[in-house]
Design a protein around this motif. Structure first.
Motif, mmCIF file in Angstrom:
data_model
loop_
_atom_site.group_PDB
_atom_site.id
_atom_site.type_symbol
_atom_site.label_atom_id
_atom_site.label_comp_id
_atom_site.label_asym_id
_atom_site.label_seq_id
_atom_site.Cartn_x
_atom_site.Cartn_y
_atom_site.Cartn_z
ATOM 1 N N GLU A 38 0.875 -1.096 -0.074
ATOM 2 C CA GLU A 38 0.011 0.039 -0.186
ATOM 3 C C GLU A 38 0.955 1.248 0.009
ATOM 4 N N TRP B 141 2.519 1.712 -3.525
ATOM 5 C CA TRP B 141 1.426 2.065 -4.568
ATOM 6 C C TRP B 141 1.148 3.619 -4.348
ATOM 7 N N LEU C 151 -4.847 -8.775 -4.386
ATOM 8 C CA LEU C 151 -5.049 -7.151 -4.828
ATOM 9 C C LEU C 151 -3.576 -6.335 -4.636
ATOM 10 N N TRP C 152 -2.928 -6.463 -3.513
ATOM 11 C CA TRP C 152 -1.907 -5.879 -3.388
ATOM 12 C C TRP C 152 -0.609 -6.464 -3.881
ATOM 13 N N ARG D 196 -0.878 -4.928 -7.500
ATOM 14 C CA ARG D 196 -0.319 -3.657 -7.537
ATOM 15 C C ARG D 196 1.121 -3.313 -7.425
ATOM 16 N N ALA E 168 -4.391 -7.980 -12.010
ATOM 17 C CA ALA E 168 -5.240 -6.971 -11.717
ATOM 18 C C ALA E 168 -6.634 -6.987 -12.665
ATOM 19 N N ARG E 169 -6.483 -7.456 -14.052
ATOM 20 C CA ARG E 169 -7.455 -7.520 -14.656
ATOM 21 C C ARG E 169 -8.642 -8.507 -14.211
ATOM 22 N N LEU F 256 -9.184 -9.329 -10.989
ATOM 23 C CA LEU F 256 -9.564 -8.700 -9.876
ATOM 24 C C LEU F 256 -10.556 -7.294 -10.323
ATOM 25 N N ASP G 258 -9.415 -4.561 -11.099
ATOM 26 C CA ASP G 258 -8.650 -3.385 -10.669
ATOM 27 C C ASP G 258 -8.231 -2.509 -11.850
ATOM 28 N N ASP G 259 -9.301 -1.743 -12.665
ATOM 29 C CA ASP G 259 -8.885 -1.025 -13.815
ATOM 30 C C ASP G 259 -7.864 -0.030 -13.531
ATOM 31 N N GLY G 260 -7.614 0.543 -12.475
ATOM 32 C CA GLY G 260 -6.560 1.611 -12.210
ATOM 33 C C GLY G 260 -5.400 0.644 -12.485
ATOM 34 N N ALA G 261 -5.043 -0.200 -11.896
ATOM 35 C CA ALA G 261 -3.798 -0.858 -12.017
ATOM 36 C C ALA G 261 -3.515 -1.523 -13.418
#
Length: 868
Positions: free
Chosen positions: A586, A589, A621-622, A625, A654-655, A657, A659-662
């Motif tokens: 975290e 990121w 998730l982490w 990222r 990320a895709r 999950l 996680d569009d930002g990542a």
């Protein structure tokens, strides 16, 4: 009550009380001296140009049956300054003869021997003679004579020949002695002049402090200033500065300046008798406040009181003494302000870097280390002095270590300076013979609450905010009040310049605090509080740095010297050590953007890799990222194989999950890698995909990032035609996002597009604005990009040498920031360098390029020659 003794009288009274007749005789007889003990007259002058005058003064002194004291080079087997210091100390009258020469300034001195003798003379009676005419007088001698003329306690006379001088000196000495005789034999009902006091002499040279001395002179000259307190950490040089200032203003007081050392006292009740003894008051029934006040009431005196911090309960005595004594002034040294209404606090700062270096060299020479400062070790000595933060005691103790350690070896050991910096001179106070001891002295004066917070503050790296101090120091006390107390006691410094106050310890004090924390049973608790607080701060920085408030959050992120970069790094290390990898991820990121903008590419990459390879659980998730962060820093540092692998894995995870930002960040980074490997068409496609993704997310900062990547791609391919609108849009969106670095990069690309069109004036305006952005925020990542573009401008207007210098500067700063040159950008740059090499010739190109690579960040921007 016994008869009062003068401050210079060291004889003890007889066991029996003297008779009244004996007392009357004693008033006129004074001490019984052997016939050889004559008044000694010290003669100060340059030697060669005033040889005849020195002989004339000697004759005048002999004629009065006095003893002339003259310093001659080579006269004794002692260092010159030690010799004339001793001569002066044993003399009664000072005679100065001046003409045109100021004299030689020794390497370890700020002033010549001529001026030093005048300063060391202190409160002694002074007769000064200036030869005329003097058409070639040195400027520094003019300055000294101006000071002498302004001293109303000094006799100042001109002369034109040695014969005239002999007569003047004989007459003036006769008058001086006659006045002394008249005072001594005055009737009992006449106020008798008291003898002048003398201050302890400096054992070593004082370095720097010109500004501080000037400020103290101004303070002490003011009628409304009666009490001045020099404050500062132990070893900062308060006593030395106070003594020098007092010696320079002592002539303004009838009795000069008296010195009171409180270092050996432990009982505040002993401060009164210590002051009384110093000013010559003896009372067999025990000195009272009333007796001391009465004694000082009509006296003109500067009282220098040293080391007040450990007898603070006695501070209320000073306003009482000053109340009735209108011609008394007090100069105090203390690690803590006295907090009195009459007090004028003067915080003693560290030495300037240049003065620190000179002091280090002089003290190293004094211990016989054989150290010679040259080009090979000058930079190392400068780094030592920076690490020692201009603290004179630390510099002196470090210099003593050069007897057994080279400067390089000494520098390597400064991480443990409290163990290293010991073994000070035996005639120094015990508390100053080791750096740890002088800090321990201050620590021992704290109460339990202050000691606990002081130790907890050892967790910080560099400066810290009030909020951070409250987070780690929380307890059953008000943290702000204790912080203020530590500031008062010179264990903590406060810098209010940034709006919110930031606090900092000198590193030598911080090391002591860390040791106290490590010895406690709460080290891990405080480490956790520190880490959790800075994780929250990292998230706020990450959110804020991609908004129009970017400048504010970048300042908070800052560097190890200014800002929270060091504390954020320490928090990451704590999370890694304790297996809290989600927290590491975290932080990584959140700090991706400020770390990139600050040019800390390798550090960002190391943190991401440490999080991926560390112990403890890491959520998907982490992990996704963290892989994207690792890939982006790998891309920026030039390790594109490793970066591609990390980005592919991170993007896929990320895709999955959602996680569009990542995913958008990974796509953008990939667009800057794939060109040389898989073709520029794919690079452009990925850039456009990233742009679309950020537009869907409503992420204005991401949109500016993608547009800049596309602009960079088109620039390195020289694809300016047909893309004018994109270059303009990139600058507009970057400004709207509030991102200084993106705005700067957009200005560079747009300026290159202007150059392509032949618009030199338009390109120059854009480059100038971009240089200003870099000056204001020190943008390390993009500065090389800017300098290479300005180099193209210089080459285009027929200045290949400046172009090569700027190209070299870009290369040097790229290396400093760890920013690689990749793919088409590398091909384009090499073609440009070939053009410059052809224009200048290989040798001149290499010389100019190398000169540029040595330029600092600020100097490189100045070399652009662009208007501010």
């Amino acid at each position: 009550m016994t008869a009062m003794k003068g401050p210079l009288d060291t004889t003890e009274p007889d066991a029996e009380e003297p008779s009244e007749k004996d007392q009357d005789e004693g008033r006129t007889a004074g001490a019984i001296l052997t016939p050889d003990q004559r008044v000694r007259v010290f003669v100060s002058s340059t030697m060669e140009e005033l040889a005849a005058e020195r002989v004339a003064v000697t004759e005048a002194v002999h004629r009065l049956h006095l003893s002339p004291v003259l310093f001659e080079l080579g006269a004794r087997a002692h260092p010159p300054r030690s010799l004339y210091r001793s001569y002066l100390e044993q003399s009664h009258v000072f005679v100065g003869i001046y003409w045109q020469r100021y004299g030689w300034v020794a390497p370890a001195m700020d002033v010549s021997g001529l001026e030093d003798e005048y300063l060391l003379a202190g409160a002694k009676p002074k007769l000064m003679y200036v030869k005329r005419p003097a058409p070639e007088r040195d400027d520094r001698l003019d300055g000294l004579l101006d000071r002498i003329r302004s001293d109303d306690a000094v006799s100042y006379t001109g002369f034109s020949s040695a014969d005239e001088l002999e007569v003047l000196v004989a007459d003036d000495l006769s008058m001086l002695l006659s006045e002394a005789f008249i005072v001594d034999t005055a009737p009992d009902d006449t106020v008798r002049a008291r003898p002048r006091f003398t201050l302890p002499l400096d054992a070593t040279a004082l370095f720097g402090r010109t500004s501080e001395l000037s400020q103290l002179h101004d303070l002490l000259a003011r009628d409304d200033v009666r009490l001045v307190t020099l404050t500062g950490a132990g070893g900062i040089g308060k006593t030395r500065l106070a003594l020098r200032a007092a010696s320079e203003v002592a002539s303004q007081f009838d009795e000069g300046a008296a010195f009171v050392s409180l270092a050996s006292l432990r009982d505040p009740n002993l401060v009164l008798p210590a002051i009384a003894a110093a000013v010559g008051l003896r009372d067999s029934s025990g000195t009272s406040v009333g007796a001391l006040k009465a004694d000082l009431a009509d006296r003109s005196l500067l009282l220098v009181i040293d080391n007040f911090e450990h007898v603070m309960a006695a501070s209320a005595l000073l306003p009482e003494l000053l109340g009735d004594a209108r011609r008394l002034k007090v100069l105090v040294t203390s690690r803590e302000a006295l907090r009195l209404q009459a007090e004028n606090e003067f915080a003693v700062p560290p030495l300037a870097l240049s003065d620190s270096g000179r002091m280090f060299a002089e003290r190293a020479a004094a211990v016989g280390s054989g150290l010679r400062v040259d080009e090979a070790n000058r930079a190392v000595i400068e780094r030592i002095c920076r690490r020692l933060e201009g603290v004179p005691l630390a510099i002196e103790l470090a210099a003593a270590r050069t007897k057994v350690l080279t400067p390089e070896a000494l520098l390597d050991r400064l991480d443990h300076r409290l163990q290293l910096l010991v073994g000070g001179a035996r005639d120094m106070p015990e508390r100053q013979q080791a750096l740890r001891s002088t800090i321990q002295w201050s620590y021992d004066l704290l109460d339990d609450v202050a000691r606990q917070l002081f130790s907890r503050l050892g967790v910080f790296v560099g400066s810290f905010s009030l909020a951070a101090a409250e987070a780690v120091g929380a307890g059953d006390h008000e943290v702000l009040d204790v912080l203020a107390s530590l500031v008062d006691k010179s264990l903590l410094r406060v810098d209010p310049a940034a709006g919110e106050p930031r606090f900092r310890m000198l590193e030598m004090i911080a090391e002591f605090a860390r040791a106290r924390l490590a010895e406690s049973d709460e080290a891990d608790l405080i480490g956790q509080r520190h880490a959790v607080h800075h994780l929250g701060l990292a998230v706020r920085i990450g959110d804020g740095v991609v908004t129009p408030e970017q400048r504010h959050w970048l300042q908070i992120f800052g560097s190890d010297e200014e800002g929270d970069a060091g504390n954020l790094r320490a928090a990451s290390a704590w999370f890694l050590e304790h297996g809290r990898r989600d927290d590491v991820a975290e932080m990584a990121w959140a700090l991706l953007v400020p770390t990139w903008i600050s040019g800390q590419i390798e550090e960002g990459r190391r943190l991401a890799r440490a999080g991926l390879d560390g112990i403890g659980d890491l959520s998907e998730l982490w992990r996704a990222r963290l892989l994207v962060v690792a890939g982006m820093f790998g891309m920026w540092s030039g390790d594109h194989a490793d970066a591609t692998a990390a980005l592919d894995e991170g993007s896929a995870l990320a895709r999955s999950l959602g996680d569009d930002g990542a995913v958008a960040a990974a796509t953008l980074a990939a667009s800057m890698i794939v060109g040389p490997l898989q073709g520029e068409a794919l690079a452009e496609q990925l850039g456009l995909e990233a742009l679309a993704a950020y537009e869907r997310l409503g992420d204005r900062w991401g949109e500016a990032a993608a547009l800049n990547a596309l602009g960079w791609l088109y620039t390195v391919q020289d694809r300016f035609d047909g893309n004018e609108a994109l270059f303009e849009r990139t600058l507009s969106v970057s400004k709207a996002a509030g991102d200084v670095q993106f705005s700067a990069m957009a200005e560079v690309n747009l300026a290159e597009q202007r150059l392509h069109l032949g618009d030199v004036e338009g390109a120059t305006i854009l480059f100038a604005a971009c240089v200003d952005r870099h000056r204001s925020l020190r943008l390390m990542y993009s500065v090389a990009y800017l300098l290479e573009a300005v180099a193209r401008l210089a080459a285009g207007v027929g200045d290949p040498e400046r172009a090569t210098l700027l190209a070299g500067a870009a290369s040097g700063l790229r290396e400093t920031a760890g920013v690689a040159v990749w793919g088409t950008q590398l091909d384009r740059r090499n073609r440009f360098f070939d053009q410059l090499r052809t224009a200048l010739g290989a040798d001149q190109f290499a010389e100019a390029f190398a000169a540029g690579s040595r330029l600092s960040y600020a100097d490189a921007l100045d070399e652009t020659g662009l208007p501010r």
